[in-house]
Design a protein around this motif. Structure first.
Motif, PDB file in Angstrom:
ATOM      1  N   ARG A 122       0.812  -1.221   0.000  1.00  0.00           N
ATOM      2  CA  ARG A 122       0.000   0.000   0.000  1.00  0.00           C
ATOM      3  C   ARG A 122       0.847   1.274   0.000  1.00  0.00           C
ATOM      4  NH1 ARG A 122      -4.609  -0.604  -1.953  1.00  0.00           N
ATOM      5  NH2 ARG A 122      -5.388   1.253  -0.895  1.00  0.00           N
ATOM      6  N   PHE A 123       2.037   1.205   0.588  1.00  0.00           N
ATOM      7  CA  PHE A 123       2.836   2.421   0.757  1.00  0.00           C
ATOM      8  C   PHE A 123       4.019   2.542  -0.207  1.00  0.00           C
ATOM      9  CE2 PHE A 123       0.740   2.246   4.917  1.00  0.00           C
ATOM     10  CZ  PHE A 123       0.398   3.578   5.110  1.00  0.00           C
ATOM     11  N   LYS A 124       4.357   1.460  -0.926  1.00  0.00           N
ATOM     12  CA  LYS A 124       5.623   1.461  -1.666  1.00  0.00           C
ATOM     13  C   LYS A 124       5.701   2.533  -2.752  1.00  0.00           C
ATOM     14  CE  LYS A 124       4.274  -2.316  -4.798  1.00  0.00           C
ATOM     15  NZ  LYS A 124       4.640  -3.689  -5.228  1.00  0.00           N
ATOM     16  N   PHE A 125       4.567   2.972  -3.271  1.00  0.00           N
ATOM     17  CA  PHE A 125       4.597   3.977  -4.336  1.00  0.00           C
ATOM     18  C   PHE A 125       4.664   5.406  -3.801  1.00  0.00           C
ATOM     19  CE2 PHE A 125       2.409   0.336  -6.413  1.00  0.00           C
ATOM     20  CZ  PHE A 125       3.337   0.107  -7.412  1.00  0.00           C
ATOM     21  N   GLU A 126       4.805   5.551  -2.477  1.00  0.00           N
ATOM     22  CA  GLU A 126       4.897   6.893  -1.883  1.00  0.00           C
ATOM     23  C   GLU A 126       6.313   7.444  -1.900  1.00  0.00           C
ATOM     24  OE1 GLU A 126       2.133   8.836  -0.718  1.00  0.00           O
ATOM     25  OE2 GLU A 126       1.318   7.261  -2.008  1.00  0.00           O
ATOM     26  N   SER A 127       7.290   6.609  -2.266  1.00  0.00           N
ATOM     27  CA  SER A 127       8.688   7.070  -2.311  1.00  0.00           C
ATOM     28  C   SER A 127       8.875   8.125  -3.390  1.00  0.00           C
ATOM     29  CB  SER A 127       9.629   5.898  -2.602  1.00  0.00           C
ATOM     30  OG  SER A 127       9.795   5.089  -1.468  1.00  0.00           O
ATOM     31  N   GLY A 128       9.525   9.219  -3.030  1.00  0.00           N
ATOM     32  CA  GLY A 128       9.803  10.261  -4.006  1.00  0.00           C
ATOM     33  C   GLY A 128       9.686  11.644  -3.388  1.00  0.00           C
ATOM     34  N   VAL A 129       9.676  12.653  -4.244  1.00  0.00           N
ATOM     35  CA  VAL A 129       9.595  14.045  -3.798  1.00  0.00           C
ATOM     36  C   VAL A 129       8.137  14.509  -3.831  1.00  0.00           C
ATOM     37  CG1 VAL A 129      10.298  16.420  -4.260  1.00  0.00           C
ATOM     38  CG2 VAL A 129      11.927  14.543  -4.618  1.00  0.00           C
ATOM     39  N   HIS A 130       7.671  15.011  -2.702  1.00  0.00           N
ATOM     40  CA  HIS A 130       6.322  15.556  -2.579  1.00  0.00           C
ATOM     41  C   HIS A 130       6.441  17.079  -2.518  1.00  0.00           C
ATOM     42  CE1 HIS A 130       4.281  11.660  -1.271  1.00  0.00           C
ATOM     43  NE2 HIS A 130       5.576  11.345  -1.347  1.00  0.00           N
ATOM     44  N   ARG A 131       5.738  17.753  -3.421  1.00  0.00           N
ATOM     45  CA  ARG A 131       5.833  19.214  -3.514  1.00  0.00           C
ATOM     46  C   ARG A 131       4.573  19.862  -2.953  1.00  0.00           C
ATOM     47  NH1 ARG A 131       6.232  22.275  -9.301  1.00  0.00           N
ATOM     48  NH2 ARG A 131       4.111  21.445  -9.417  1.00  0.00           N
ATOM     49  N   VAL A 132       4.729  20.913  -2.166  1.00  0.00           N
ATOM     50  CA  VAL A 132       3.582  21.629  -1.602  1.00  0.00           C
ATOM     51  C   VAL A 132       3.609  23.081  -2.061  1.00  0.00           C
ATOM     52  CG1 VAL A 132       4.832  22.114   0.554  1.00  0.00           C
ATOM     53  CG2 VAL A 132       2.331  22.259   0.509  1.00  0.00           C
ATOM     54  N   GLN A 133       2.452  23.588  -2.447  1.00  0.00           N
ATOM     55  CA  GLN A 133       2.292  24.985  -2.839  1.00  0.00           C
ATOM     56  C   GLN A 133       1.245  25.618  -1.924  1.00  0.00           C
ATOM     57  OE1 GLN A 133       1.184  24.166  -6.935  1.00  0.00           O
ATOM     58  NE2 GLN A 133       3.236  24.680  -7.678  1.00  0.00           N
ATOM     59  N   ARG A 134       1.672  26.548  -1.083  1.00  0.00           N
ATOM     60  CA  ARG A 134       0.745  27.206  -0.159  1.00  0.00           C
ATOM     61  C   ARG A 134       1.376  28.472   0.411  1.00  0.00           C
ATOM     62  NH1 ARG A 134       0.704  23.316   5.272  1.00  0.00           N
ATOM     63  NH2 ARG A 134       2.908  23.524   5.803  1.00  0.00           N
ATOM     64  N   VAL A 135       0.535  29.267   1.066  1.00  0.00           N
ATOM     65  CA  VAL A 135       1.025  30.444   1.773  1.00  0.00           C
ATOM     66  C   VAL A 135       1.542  29.951   3.127  1.00  0.00           C
ATOM     67  CG1 VAL A 135       0.435  32.673   2.790  1.00  0.00           C
ATOM     68  CG2 VAL A 135      -0.661  31.942   0.653  1.00  0.00           C
ATOM     69  N   PRO A 136       2.838  30.098   3.391  1.00  0.00           N
ATOM     70  CA  PRO A 136       3.393  29.584   4.641  1.00  0.00           C
ATOM     71  C   PRO A 136       2.789  30.267   5.867  1.00  0.00           C
ATOM     72  CG  PRO A 136       5.127  30.135   3.079  1.00  0.00           C
ATOM     73  CD  PRO A 136       3.863  30.701   2.542  1.00  0.00           C
ATOM     74  N   GLU A 137       2.728  29.515   6.961  1.00  0.00           N
ATOM     75  CA  GLU A 137       2.246  30.082   8.216  1.00  0.00           C
ATOM     76  C   GLU A 137       3.158  31.206   8.694  1.00  0.00           C
ATOM     77  OE1 GLU A 137       1.688  26.955  11.067  1.00  0.00           O
ATOM     78  OE2 GLU A 137       0.716  25.643   9.607  1.00  0.00           O
ATOM     79  N   THR A 138       4.412  31.155   8.254  1.00  0.00           N
ATOM     80  CA  THR A 138       5.399  32.169   8.664  1.00  0.00           C
ATOM     81  C   THR A 138       5.436  33.362   7.704  1.00  0.00           C
ATOM     82  OG1 THR A 138       7.077  30.925   7.449  1.00  0.00           O
ATOM     83  CG2 THR A 138       6.861  30.458   9.792  1.00  0.00           C
ATOM     84  N   GLU A 139       4.599  33.353   6.658  1.00  0.00           N
ATOM     85  CA  GLU A 139       4.624  34.395   5.624  1.00  0.00           C
ATOM     86  C   GLU A 139       3.524  35.420   5.868  1.00  0.00           C
ATOM     87  OE1 GLU A 139       5.419  36.801   3.015  1.00  0.00           O
ATOM     88  OE2 GLU A 139       6.645  35.009   2.685  1.00  0.00           O
TER      89      GLU A 139
END
Length: 356
Positions: free
Chosen positions: A172-189
């Motif tokens: 179930r989890f083996k295809f999760e390997s790799g780079v995950h990209r997030v696009q959002r307004v940071p909480e610190t921004e």
């Protein structure tokens, strides 16, 4: 395909006879091996016998077509069409069942999540992914256990390692390997600008001691005081453990347990998984590229998924699937995405004719 199915049925019957014998449990290790193989063969043989029954029924229906009775011929014609559909369906299912099975699919897994580009924002999203996988594991009835974590001051994770125990966890989890990209307004921004950050995920099948032989002389074990948030016991006892594997340079640190013995046990589990993964990567590199699925589990530098907060969407770039339910997805509703990726991988293997 039929030859392979005939061989599978013969083997199934032979194992069944052995398991029914009086001396079946004399060697428990061999008994467990046979039971596992019997369990694997059972659905294949059951479907093959269903296919054979439909085929025999089809021949019988064709015989009825020679009847001079018009009504019998009409009924036989309807039955023939119905049986042809059932046979085609059974054939397709059998092709899928005969695909080469990943020997690691039934294993437990260890997942490593690390913040990549984006500093604190990447660390915060690493925590979000950790939470997502834990929530999905709860839905699946899997057990999770923290191995090690390096937290930031704002509640993010520079890196975190944890195990997931449960039948079929790796599948179930083996295809999760790799780079995950997030696009959002940071909480610190404060300016409200959308930032792009990345997090890397590595999924390792948990290895048994018999699969990876580690020479004790190759390991340097150091004890040290725990650091960071964790309760009043922190910095009072040297319960934290650092393992260094000299041949590979792999360093594992674990401080989540109060007991040094438990920390060492977790660190060894992590080391075995990493060494086993290195072994698997070497094997995969030898496989001809044309026989690899396009979905793959391999290159961890590959960007596999984007999480876009402003548009509430998550896109898997390997199969081109976009879901518009980001909140639910991050709350552990990732099953549909995982099913779609597995289906795409299966279709690619069928296309390439990769029968076992």
């Amino acid at each position: 395909m039929l030859n392979k199915l005939g061989e599978a049925e013969k083997k199934f019957d032979e194992i069944g006879e052995k398991l029914a014998g009086e001396e079946a449990t004399a060697d428990m290790e061999e008994y467990r091996r046979l039971m596992k193989e019997y369990k694997t063969l059972t659905p294949i043989v059951e479907k093959y016998r269903e296919y054979k029954k439909h085929s025999a029924d089809l021949e019988g229906a064709k015989q009825l077509m020679t009847s001079e009775d018009k009504e019998i011929k009409e009924l036989a014609a309807l039955e023939i069409e119905e049986l042809k559909e059932k046979i085609a369906e059974a054939e397709n299912e059998l092709k899928i069942m005969l695909l080469p099975r990943d020997p690691n699919d039934d294993k437990n897994v260890i997942i490593e999540i690390r913040g990549g580009a984006g500093g604190e924002e990447a660390a915060l999203f690493a925590y979000v992914l950790y939470r997502m996988y834990n929530m999905y594991s709860d839905k699946m009835g899997y057990k999770t256990e923290l191995i090690s974590v390096n937290e930031t001051g704002l509640g993010g994770f520079k890196e975190v390692s944890f195990s997931i125990d449960g039948e079929g966890a790796f599948s179930r989890f083996k295809f999760e390997s790799g780079v995950h990209r997030v696009q959002r307004v940071p909480e610190t921004e404060s300016q409200g600008r959308i930032h792009t950050s990345t997090v890397t995920v590595a999924v390792l099948p948990e290895a048994e001691e018999v699969e990876i032989n580690i020479n004790p002389a190759d390991i340097v074990i150091e004890s040290c005081k725990s650091s960071g948030a964790g309760g009043q016991h922190i910095n009072k006892t040297e319960s934290a453990v650092r393992l260094t594997h000299k041949p590979t340079g792999i360093v594992i640190e674990c401080q989540e347990e109060r007991s040094q013995f438990k920390n060492k046990d977790k660190a060894m589990k992590m080391l075995r998984a990493k060494l086993y993964d290195m072994k698997l990567q070497e094997q995969n590199d030898k496989i001809a590229s044309e026989r690899k699925s396009q979905v793959g589990t391999g290159d961890r530098s590959e960007r596999i998924r984007t999480y876009n907060y402003p548009q509430s969407r998550v896109t898997d770039h390997r199969i081109g699937l976009t879901l518009h339910n980001l909140e639910g997805f991050l709350n552990g509703d990732i099953g549909d995405m995982i099913d779609a990726i597995i289906a795409a991988d299966t279709a690619e293997k069928l296309k390439n004719g990769e029968l076992g």
